[in-house]
Design a protein around this motif. Structure first.
Motif, mmCIF file in Angstrom:
data_model
loop_
_atom_site.group_PDB
_atom_site.id
_atom_site.type_symbol
_atom_site.label_atom_id
_atom_site.label_comp_id
_atom_site.label_asym_id
_atom_site.label_seq_id
_atom_site.Cartn_x
_atom_site.Cartn_y
_atom_site.Cartn_z
ATOM 1 N N LYS A 90 0.670 -1.165 -0.142
ATOM 2 C CA LYS A 90 -0.012 0.204 -0.016
ATOM 3 C C LYS A 90 0.942 1.397 -0.048
ATOM 4 C CE LYS A 90 -4.381 -1.559 0.394
ATOM 5 N NZ LYS A 90 -5.436 -1.098 -0.532
ATOM 6 N N GLU A 91 0.424 2.459 -0.665
ATOM 7 C CA GLU A 91 1.168 3.583 -0.658
ATOM 8 C C GLU A 91 0.319 4.723 -0.769
ATOM 9 O OE1 GLU A 91 1.490 3.732 -5.466
ATOM 10 O OE2 GLU A 91 2.943 2.842 -4.472
ATOM 11 N N VAL A 92 1.001 5.905 -0.309
ATOM 12 C CA VAL A 92 0.306 7.154 -0.539
ATOM 13 C C VAL A 92 1.585 7.987 -1.238
ATOM 14 C CG1 VAL A 92 1.072 7.879 1.717
ATOM 15 C CG2 VAL A 92 -0.697 9.147 0.533
ATOM 16 N N ILE A 93 1.226 8.835 -2.251
ATOM 17 C CA ILE A 93 2.119 9.492 -2.950
ATOM 18 C C ILE A 93 1.650 11.149 -2.647
ATOM 19 C CG2 ILE A 93 3.084 10.363 -5.278
ATOM 20 C CD1 ILE A 93 3.074 7.188 -4.699
ATOM 21 N N PHE A 94 2.673 11.661 -2.418
ATOM 22 C CA PHE A 94 2.486 13.280 -2.001
ATOM 23 C C PHE A 94 3.650 14.222 -2.323
ATOM 24 C CE2 PHE A 94 4.512 11.037 1.283
ATOM 25 C CZ PHE A 94 5.421 11.817 1.898
ATOM 26 N N VAL A 127 -4.055 13.103 -4.656
ATOM 27 C CA VAL A 127 -5.314 12.297 -4.051
ATOM 28 C C VAL A 127 -6.528 12.849 -4.657
ATOM 29 C CG1 VAL A 127 -6.758 11.935 -2.052
ATOM 30 C CG2 VAL A 127 -4.269 11.842 -1.708
ATOM 31 N N LYS A 128 -6.529 14.442 -5.280
ATOM 32 C CA LYS A 128 -7.623 15.079 -5.633
ATOM 33 C C LYS A 128 -7.474 14.175 -7.148
ATOM 34 C CE LYS A 128 -7.219 19.085 -3.221
ATOM 35 N NZ LYS A 128 -6.774 20.560 -2.903
ATOM 36 N N ILE A 129 -6.446 14.313 -7.968
ATOM 37 C CA ILE A 129 -6.302 13.688 -9.186
ATOM 38 C C ILE A 129 -6.669 12.348 -9.368
ATOM 39 C CG2 ILE A 129 -4.684 13.076 -10.985
ATOM 40 C CD1 ILE A 129 -3.024 15.577 -10.187
ATOM 41 N N ASP A 130 -6.417 11.444 -8.444
ATOM 42 C CA ASP A 130 -6.880 10.199 -8.441
ATOM 43 C C ASP A 130 -8.560 9.974 -8.306
ATOM 44 O OD1 ASP A 130 -4.442 8.926 -8.589
ATOM 45 O OD2 ASP A 130 -4.069 8.778 -6.508
ATOM 46 N N SER A 131 -8.892 10.864 -7.620
ATOM 47 C CA SER A 131 -10.334 10.747 -7.502
ATOM 48 C C SER A 131 -11.016 11.213 -8.634
ATOM 49 C CB SER A 131 -10.714 12.115 -6.564
ATOM 50 O OG SER A 131 -10.380 11.536 -5.168
ATOM 51 N N LEU A 174 2.432 16.807 -13.845
ATOM 52 C CA LEU A 174 3.275 15.738 -14.356
ATOM 53 C C LEU A 174 2.631 14.243 -14.164
ATOM 54 C CD1 LEU A 174 6.901 16.663 -13.826
ATOM 55 C CD2 LEU A 174 5.805 16.465 -15.965
ATOM 56 N N TYR A 175 1.957 14.280 -13.132
ATOM 57 C CA TYR A 175 1.350 13.088 -12.663
ATOM 58 C C TYR A 175 0.259 12.610 -13.775
ATOM 59 C CZ TYR A 175 -1.273 9.640 -9.553
ATOM 60 O OH TYR A 175 -1.688 8.764 -9.179
#
Length: 336
Positions: A90-94, A127-131, A174-175
């Motif tokens: 599991k990961e979180v990118i920030f 996180v906003k982009i993933d949503s 870039l993401y």
């Protein structure tokens, strides 16, 4: 007092190993995954599952970071992480910088990360982009006709690009770009068409060059953009042959210049200074400890990182300084 970062959070010790890893992502094509060479620090959770990363070795400007947990044993990491993948992780990118304080939620489930609390307003951009990407996936799955896919591609390219630009953070853009331009993605053909007439991509390069002029992100994006533009412009065979000859002579010239540069490197203090400036802040920290004759284990203990991470950084230092050993490093900096 030096700037200090603090990243804290919670892991379920019954589900995961008690090791938590902090990585810096310098290649935006490797944003998601488990890459051993990116790890810069390791923390161990306490009996309740809480972890904390702290120190002052991060970059002073925004960079992309990852915190991850996995069930790949350390003794097997070289094998399990070789391809940037671990079956159980599991990961979180920030986004963060050296003086940020970030508190992560009490779960590593993606939907909870909207609760991230940070002194850096850009931290939650991914996180906003993933949503938004989840909405995109739903739109594409609802109707599977080719006509619908083309309409959706056009709509979502603009939606994601506009959303990224409104975040006012080129790293977040870039993401989005890495997703839309991924050659493994069904959208890649639309990306190449979009690249022909859409000024967005050149504008993004300008934003990166303004905000992150010397970063690896900007250099990588510039190189990829030029390469893809060459593809979409459809160079002729004669152009290709001419370019091939130019590149051939350029390679010969470059080889000679590199030989001349490195043959005089040890006698040129300015060259040494410039080479040292190419090191990351963590690599400079490790170099200083090397020059103090600290062992790899002593360096790992002092910087709170794994022994294998130290070895990776040392190898990178050797490559960047064009040296082969600690003795060469001591000789190099003693002489200058």
């Amino acid at each position: 007092m030096k700037a200090q970062y603090s990243f804290t959070g919670h892991v379920d010790n019954e589900e995961w190993h008690n090791n938590v890893y902090l990585s810096i992502i310098e290649d935006y094509r490797k944003i998601s995954g488990v890459y051993f060479e990116q790890i810069i620090a390791k923390a161990t959770t306490d009996s309740l599952g809480y972890f904390r990363f702290t120190g002052n070795q991060l970059e002073n400007d925004n960079r992309i970071y990852r915190i991850h947990v996995d069930n790949c044993f350390e003794s097997e990491q070289n094998q399990n992480h070789f391809d940037g993948h671990c079956d159980e992780s599991k990961e979180v990118i920030f986004i963060a910088k050296n003086n940020d304080t970030i508190v992560f939620p009490i779960s590593f489930e993606q939907q909870i990360f909207c609760d991230i609390k940070s002194t850096n307003q850009k931290a939650k951009a991914f996180v906003k982009i993933d949503s938004l990407r989840e909405e995109m996936k739903f739109a594409f799955s609802e109707f599977r006709s080719e006509a619908n896919r083309k309409l959706n591609a056009k709509k979502w390219f603009k939606t994601l690009q506009d959303f990224g630009q409104n975040l006012n953070e080129p790293l977040a853009e870039l993401y989005i770009y890495s997703f839309l331009s991924d050659r493994r993605n069904d959208l890649h053909s639309h990306y190449l068409e979009d690249l022909k007439n859409n000024a967005y991509y050149a504008d993004l390069l300008s934003r990166l060059e303004t905000q992150y002029p010397n970063s690896s992100y900007t250099k990588q994006y510039r190189a990829e953009l030029n390469s893809d533009k060459f593809i979409v412009n459809g160079a002729s065979d004669s152009d290709f042959k001419l370019n091939y000859l130019l590149y051939f002579f350029l390679a010969i010239s470059l080889s000679f210049n590199l030989w001349f540069l490195f043959s005089n490197k040890k006698n040129n203090p300015n060259t040494i200074t410039k080479a040292k400036e190419q090191l990351t802040k963590q690599e400079q920290n490790i170099l200083s400890l090397l020059l103090e004759e600290k062992s790899n284990k002593e360096i790992a203990d002092k910087l709170f990182i794994s022994l294998s991470t130290v070895k990776t950084h040392v190898n990178n230092i050797y490559k960047k300084l064009n040296i082969q050993s600690r003795d060469e490093a001591k000789s190099l900096f003693k002489a200058n």
